[in-house]
Structures are given as structure tokens and as C-alpha cells.
Motif scaffolding. Structure first.
Motif, mmCIF file in Angstrom:
data_model
loop_
_atom_site.group_PDB
_atom_site.id
_atom_site.type_symbol
_atom_site.label_atom_id
_atom_site.label_comp_id
_atom_site.label_asym_id
_atom_site.label_seq_id
_atom_site.Cartn_x
_atom_site.Cartn_y
_atom_site.Cartn_z
ATOM 1 N N THR A 110 4.118 -6.346 -3.557
ATOM 2 C CA THR A 110 3.665 -5.200 -3.295
ATOM 3 C C THR A 110 4.222 -4.801 -2.058
ATOM 4 O OG1 THR A 110 1.525 -5.959 -4.055
ATOM 5 C CG2 THR A 110 1.302 -3.851 -2.765
ATOM 6 N N VAL B 287 -4.865 -4.428 6.097
ATOM 7 C CA VAL B 287 -5.347 -5.160 5.076
ATOM 8 C C VAL B 287 -6.779 -5.305 5.466
ATOM 9 C CG1 VAL B 287 -3.346 -5.563 3.964
ATOM 10 C CG2 VAL B 287 -4.474 -7.471 5.788
ATOM 11 N N ILE C 2 -3.373 -9.744 -2.395
ATOM 12 C CA ILE C 2 -3.614 -8.569 -2.795
ATOM 13 C C ILE C 2 -3.568 -8.683 -4.455
ATOM 14 C CG2 ILE C 2 -2.818 -6.114 -3.126
ATOM 15 C CD1 ILE C 2 -2.012 -6.301 0.122
ATOM 16 N N GLY D 286 -6.295 -9.962 -5.964
ATOM 17 C CA GLY D 286 -7.585 -9.103 -5.695
ATOM 18 C C GLY D 286 -8.452 -9.676 -4.493
ATOM 19 N N THR E 36 -7.520 -5.958 0.163
ATOM 20 C CA THR E 36 -6.994 -4.571 -0.021
ATOM 21 C C THR E 36 -6.091 -3.972 0.763
ATOM 22 O OG1 THR E 36 -9.061 -3.638 0.822
ATOM 23 C CG2 THR E 36 -8.911 -4.214 -1.793
ATOM 24 N N LEU E 37 -5.369 -3.115 0.512
ATOM 25 C CA LEU E 37 -4.364 -2.585 1.342
ATOM 26 C C LEU E 37 -5.071 -1.123 1.774
ATOM 27 C CD1 LEU E 37 -1.657 -2.913 2.558
ATOM 28 C CD2 LEU E 37 -0.648 -1.533 0.701
ATOM 29 N N GLN F 296 -5.538 2.654 2.577
ATOM 30 C CA GLN F 296 -4.735 3.897 2.095
ATOM 31 C C GLN F 296 -4.230 4.772 3.418
ATOM 32 O OE1 GLN F 296 -3.751 4.099 -1.101
ATOM 33 N NE2 GLN F 296 -4.555 2.361 -1.313
#
Length: 118
Positions: A25, A33, A86, A89, A92-93, A95
Motif C-alpha cells: 500500500t 496511521v 493495513i 485490517g 487504517t491510513l 485520509q
């Protein structure tokens, strides 16, 4: 006669990443994160160490550079390990909006993390 090794970490980065050199990713050093909480059976030692960093963060995020600094891991290795979590699961990155600039406090924390790792 050779001298004893000075490196206390006997696990090489390519072993930690399974020989991979790129994250699955797009994870950058300045990426923030967030981690899932709770226990995660079957997770490897690096994953557990990485997630443990978030125990005291009170739900806040950490920059990948900070994680690398705290765990004394090479930044490239840390990017791959974060991307793995990531993918599972467990992270999370954050946004980011292209039009927005990151807050100065975040940039400062990343800079401190990079300096501590250098």
C-alpha cells in the motif's frame, strides 16, 4: 579473531519483510496511521510491537516515521510492516486532502522522529 557483533538486533530487515522491498500500500514516512485496539492472536512479533505503540496514544494516530524511530527499525522496513497491518485490517491510513497542508505539529513530530532515527 573477529570481534563480537555490536548489533543487538539479530533479525535483519529483509527477514522481517519476507524479502519484500516495497509496501503493498502507498505508505509514506509522513503518513499518519491509526491502529485497532485489542488482542490479535496469530500476529507476528513485529506486528504486536507495532500495535503496542498505540496503546498509550488514546486513539490518536502516529506517523510512520515516529513508528520507525520508536521501534528502531529502518524506515523502509517500517513502511512494509505498516502496509501489512493495513492489509490485515488492523490499521487504517489517515485520509489526507490534497488541498490541505498537514498541521505544523505533525510535521514537527515527523521531523523529531526522523532525527531520532538518524
Amino acid at each position: 579473531m573477529s570481534r563480537p557483533r555490536q548489533d543487538p538486533d539479530l533479525v535483519r530487515p529483509y527477514v522481517r519483510t519476507g524479502g519484500r522491498t516495497r509496501p503493498s500500500t502507498d505508505v509514506r514516512l509522513e503518513s499518519v496511521v491509526f491502529a485497532a485496539t485489542g488482542t490479535h492472536p496469530g500476529l507476528n512479533a513485529d506486528g504486536r510491537r507495532l500495535l503496542a505503540l498505540f496503546a498509550g496514544s488514546r486513539g490518536g494516530g502516529l506517523a510512520v516515521a515516529e513508528i520507525a524511530s520508536e521501534l528502531a527499525l529502518p524506515p523502509s522496513t517500517t513502511r512494509i510492516l505498516v502496509a501489512d497491518l493495513i492489509g490485515l485490517g488492523l490499521m487504517t491510513l489517515a485520509q489526507a486532502h490534497d488541498a490541505e497542508r498537514p498541521p505544523a505539529s505533525l510535521i514537527e513530530r515527523v521531523l523529531h522522529g526522523l532525527r531520532a532515527h538518524a
